[in-house]
Scaffold this motif. Structure first.
Motif, PDB file in Angstrom:
ATOM      1  N   CYS A   1     -30.266  60.647-105.721  1.00  0.00           N
ATOM      2  CA  CYS A   1     -31.350  61.467-105.189  1.00  0.00           C
ATOM      3  C   CYS A   1     -31.396  61.344-103.663  1.00  0.00           C
ATOM      4  N   VAL A   2     -32.183  62.205-103.049  1.00  0.00           N
ATOM      5  CA  VAL A   2     -32.409  62.200-101.613  1.00  0.00           C
ATOM      6  C   VAL A   2     -33.746  61.519-101.333  1.00  0.00           C
ATOM      7  N   ILE A   3     -33.770  60.585-100.392  1.00  0.00           N
ATOM      8  CA  ILE A   3     -35.039  59.983 -99.962  1.00  0.00           C
ATOM      9  C   ILE A   3     -35.768  60.987 -99.073  1.00  0.00           C
ATOM     10  N   VAL A   4     -37.058  61.167 -99.302  1.00  0.00           N
ATOM     11  CA  VAL A   4     -37.808  62.149 -98.518  1.00  0.00           C
ATOM     12  C   VAL A   4     -37.801  61.759 -97.035  1.00  0.00           C
ATOM     13  N   PRO A   5     -37.644  62.728 -96.130  1.00  0.00           N
ATOM     14  CA  PRO A   5     -37.516  62.434 -94.698  1.00  0.00           C
ATOM     15  C   PRO A   5     -38.727  61.733 -94.099  1.00  0.00           C
ATOM     16  N   SER A   6     -39.911  61.922 -94.685  1.00  0.00           N
ATOM     17  CA  SER A   6     -41.125  61.329 -94.108  1.00  0.00           C
ATOM     18  C   SER A   6     -41.155  59.812 -94.241  1.00  0.00           C
ATOM     19  N   LEU A   7     -40.320  59.256 -95.102  1.00  0.00           N
ATOM     20  CA  LEU A   7     -40.300  57.815 -95.333  1.00  0.00           C
ATOM     21  C   LEU A   7     -39.311  57.178 -94.350  1.00  0.00           C
ATOM     22  N   LYS A   8     -39.832  56.398 -93.396  1.00  0.00           N
ATOM     23  CA  LYS A   8     -38.977  55.884 -92.325  1.00  0.00           C
ATOM     24  C   LYS A   8     -39.022  54.364 -92.177  1.00  0.00           C
ATOM     25  N   ASP A   9     -40.102  53.714 -92.562  1.00  0.00           N
ATOM     26  CA  ASP A   9     -40.258  52.274 -92.354  1.00  0.00           C
ATOM     27  C   ASP A   9     -39.210  51.506 -93.173  1.00  0.00           C
ATOM     28  N   PRO A  10     -38.342  50.700 -92.506  1.00  0.00           N
ATOM     29  CA  PRO A  10     -37.280  49.985 -93.226  1.00  0.00           C
ATOM     30  C   PRO A  10     -37.800  49.062 -94.323  1.00  0.00           C
ATOM     31  N   GLU A  11     -38.953  48.419 -94.095  1.00  0.00           N
ATOM     32  CA  GLU A  11     -39.505  47.522 -95.115  1.00  0.00           C
ATOM     33  C   GLU A  11     -39.979  48.300 -96.336  1.00  0.00           C
ATOM     34  N   VAL A  12     -40.588  49.434 -96.085  1.00  0.00           N
ATOM     35  CA  VAL A  12     -41.023  50.292 -97.201  1.00  0.00           C
ATOM     36  C   VAL A  12     -39.819  50.813 -97.968  1.00  0.00           C
ATOM     37  N   LEU A  13     -38.780  51.203 -97.246  1.00  0.00           N
ATOM     38  CA  LEU A  13     -37.563  51.681 -97.891  1.00  0.00           C
ATOM     39  C   LEU A  13     -36.954  50.604 -98.782  1.00  0.00           C
ATOM     40  N   LYS A  14     -36.932  49.376 -98.275  1.00  0.00           N
ATOM     41  CA  LYS A  14     -36.362  48.268 -99.035  1.00  0.00           C
ATOM     42  C   LYS A  14     -37.175  48.008-100.307  1.00  0.00           C
ATOM     43  N   GLU A  15     -38.485  48.124-100.176  1.00  0.00           N
ATOM     44  CA  GLU A  15     -39.365  47.885-101.333  1.00  0.00           C
ATOM     45  C   GLU A  15     -39.243  48.999-102.371  1.00  0.00           C
ATOM     46  N   LYS A  16     -39.199  50.257-101.898  1.00  0.00           N
ATOM     47  CA  LYS A  16     -39.179  51.393-102.813  1.00  0.00           C
ATOM     48  C   LYS A  16     -37.810  51.610-103.453  1.00  0.00           C
ATOM     49  N   PHE A  17     -36.756  51.200-102.740  1.00  0.00           N
ATOM     50  CA  PHE A  17     -35.405  51.486-103.217  1.00  0.00           C
ATOM     51  C   PHE A  17     -34.578  50.204-103.244  1.00  0.00           C
ATOM     52  N   PRO A  18     -34.891  49.320-104.190  1.00  0.00           N
ATOM     53  CA  PRO A  18     -34.190  48.030-104.262  1.00  0.00           C
ATOM     54  C   PRO A  18     -32.700  48.164-104.582  1.00  0.00           C
ATOM     55  N   LYS A  19     -32.295  49.320-105.106  1.00  0.00           N
ATOM     56  CA  LYS A  19     -30.869  49.538-105.366  1.00  0.00           C
ATOM     57  C   LYS A  19     -30.110  49.892-104.089  1.00  0.00           C
TER      58      LYS A  19
END
Length: 212
Positions: free
Chosen positions: A177-195
């Motif tokens: 899938c594509v991560i939505v462009p509005s999501l930018k914070d690296p820590e949030v990305l790491k939490e939301k997408f552990p894979k």
């Protein structure tokens, strides 16, 4: 009226092949696929109604109810259902709305005068449990609807409603899938997408499907 994506669809009470239906009550907390037909005993629509009946287990898995509409009356529907079951080798397992007064056709803008003043065009509406319109597709009379595509869209809608992703071209359940462009914070990305994810461009980041 003209219905646009995100609008709350109108309620109605109308006769069907399974008795009187109040649409909101019938839909309950399910997703709904409402698809219209120009008339009973039409060949392409006969194949479509049979295909939707065969796909009932797939719709059930997704908490989706299906309901067809034709401008003919319930007596005509009864005869057509017999033909559908005979020619398509399947039991019809969902209702067909009768709309001889064009009440539902007008509510959902199914009459396109440049195509016909009297019969509905062949439209698909995907409606979510909040009664919001999430997709419309309108087909010409000569082209049968692709119900695999409709299932694919439902999969995408149900996935993207609950995860911060969108689905790319030709996506199917299980694909990246594509991560939505509005999501930018690296820590949030790491939490939301552990894979993890692959950054193709700053605006194009691919990740394994989150709910798999």
């Amino acid at each position: 009226m003209t219905l646009r994506l995100g609008d709350t669809v109108p309620n109605f009470t109308q006769q069907s092949s399974e008795g009187e239906i109040n649409f909101y009550d019938w839909a309950g907390d399910s997703w709904v696929v409402l698809f219209s037909h120009p008339a009973d005993y039409t060949p392409v629509c006969t194949t479509e109604l049979g295909e939707v009946a065969r796909l009932k287990p797939e719709f059930d898995k997704r908490n989706v109810k299906t309901i067809a509409l034709s401008v003919d009356d319930t007596e005509s529907h009864t005869g057509w259902i017999s033909d559908i079951e005979d020619t398509q080798s399947v039991k019809l397992n969902y209702p067909i709305l009768a709309d001889p007064d064009r009440k539902v056709s007008d509510l959902y803008d199914m009459i396109h005068p440049n195509a016909s003043n009297t019969v509905t065009v062949r439209t698909v509406f995907i409606i979510d449990p909040e009664k919001k319109l999430r997709l419309t597709l309108t087909y010409p009379p000569s082209t049968g609807r692709n119900f695999d595509e409709i299932l694919r869209v439902i999969d995408s809608l149900q996935l993207t409603d609950h995860h911060s992703v969108a689905t790319p071209a030709n996506w199917k359940d299980g694909d990246d899938c594509v991560i939505v462009p509005s999501l930018k914070d690296p820590e949030v990305l790491k939490e939301k997408f552990p894979k993890g994810y692959t950054e193709v461009r700053s605006y194009l980041r691919m990740t394994p499907q989150p709910n798999k």
